[in-house]
Design a protein around this motif. Structure first.
Motif, PDB file in Angstrom:
ATOM      1  N   UNK A 161      21.610  19.582 -14.675  1.00 40.31           N
ATOM      2  CA  UNK A 161      22.282  20.226 -13.729  1.00 40.31           C
ATOM      3  C   UNK A 161      21.860  21.480 -12.942  1.00 40.31           C
ATOM      4  N   UNK A 162      22.105  21.320 -11.946  1.00 43.48           N
ATOM      5  CA  UNK A 162      21.952  22.683 -10.831  1.00 43.48           C
ATOM      6  C   UNK A 162      22.200  23.330 -11.540  1.00 43.48           C
ATOM      7  N   UNK A 163      23.011  24.021 -11.370  1.00 39.77           N
ATOM      8  CA  UNK A 163      23.737  25.584 -12.604  1.00 39.77           C
ATOM      9  C   UNK A 163      22.882  26.053 -13.336  1.00 39.77           C
ATOM     10  N   UNK A 164      21.854  24.962 -14.367  1.00 35.68           N
ATOM     11  CA  UNK A 164      21.965  25.290 -15.403  1.00 35.68           C
ATOM     12  C   UNK A 164      20.093  25.829 -15.474  1.00 35.68           C
ATOM     13  N   UNK A 165      20.087  25.064 -13.948  1.00 39.41           N
ATOM     14  CA  UNK A 165      18.071  24.977 -12.789  1.00 39.41           C
ATOM     15  C   UNK A 165      18.405  26.842 -12.400  1.00 39.41           C
ATOM     16  N   UNK A 166      19.657  27.436 -12.189  1.00 41.40           N
ATOM     17  CA  UNK A 166      19.666  28.553 -11.934  1.00 41.40           C
ATOM     18  C   UNK A 166      19.793  29.312 -12.020  1.00 41.40           C
ATOM     19  N   UNK A 167      20.520  29.110 -13.590  1.00 43.34           N
ATOM     20  CA  UNK A 167      20.187  29.685 -14.807  1.00 43.34           C
ATOM     21  C   UNK A 167      19.143  30.267 -15.645  1.00 43.34           C
ATOM     22  N   UNK A 168      18.405  29.074 -15.357  1.00 47.92           N
ATOM     23  CA  UNK A 168      17.116  29.724 -16.504  1.00 47.92           C
ATOM     24  C   UNK A 168      16.449  30.907 -14.875  1.00 47.92           C
ATOM     25  N   UNK A 169      16.253  29.959 -13.834  1.00 50.94           N
ATOM     26  CA  UNK A 169      16.059  30.851 -12.968  1.00 50.94           C
ATOM     27  C   UNK A 169      16.208  32.324 -12.974  1.00 50.94           C
ATOM     28  N   UNK A 170      17.379  32.554 -12.517  1.00 47.10           N
ATOM     29  CA  UNK A 170      17.642  33.871 -13.111  1.00 47.10           C
ATOM     30  C   UNK A 170      17.218  34.419 -14.131  1.00 47.10           C
TER      31      UNK A 170
END
Length: 54
Positions: free
Chosen positions: A13-22
């Motif tokens: 999910x895109x939200x998970x990718x965003x969390x990993x990036x942060x």
């Protein structure tokens, strides 16, 4: 690649990718530090100098 493209390609999910990036950005400095070493303090003058180079 965009978040949507990465999400589709890897089935995450895109939200998970965003969390990993942060998390990666917040912890990036520790990847380049020696174990137990305190992070070097950077002065505002050094930051300004680097920003004017770009």
């Amino acid at each position: 690649m965009t978040l949507a493209e990465l999400s589709k390609k890897y089935g995450v999910h895109a939200i998970q990718i965003g969390r990993w990036k942060c998390a990666a950005i917040e912890n990036m400095a520790t990847a380049f530090m020696r174990r137990g070493a305190a992070p070097k303090q950077v002065s505002a003058a050094e930051v300004d100098k680097l920003l004017t180079l770009t």
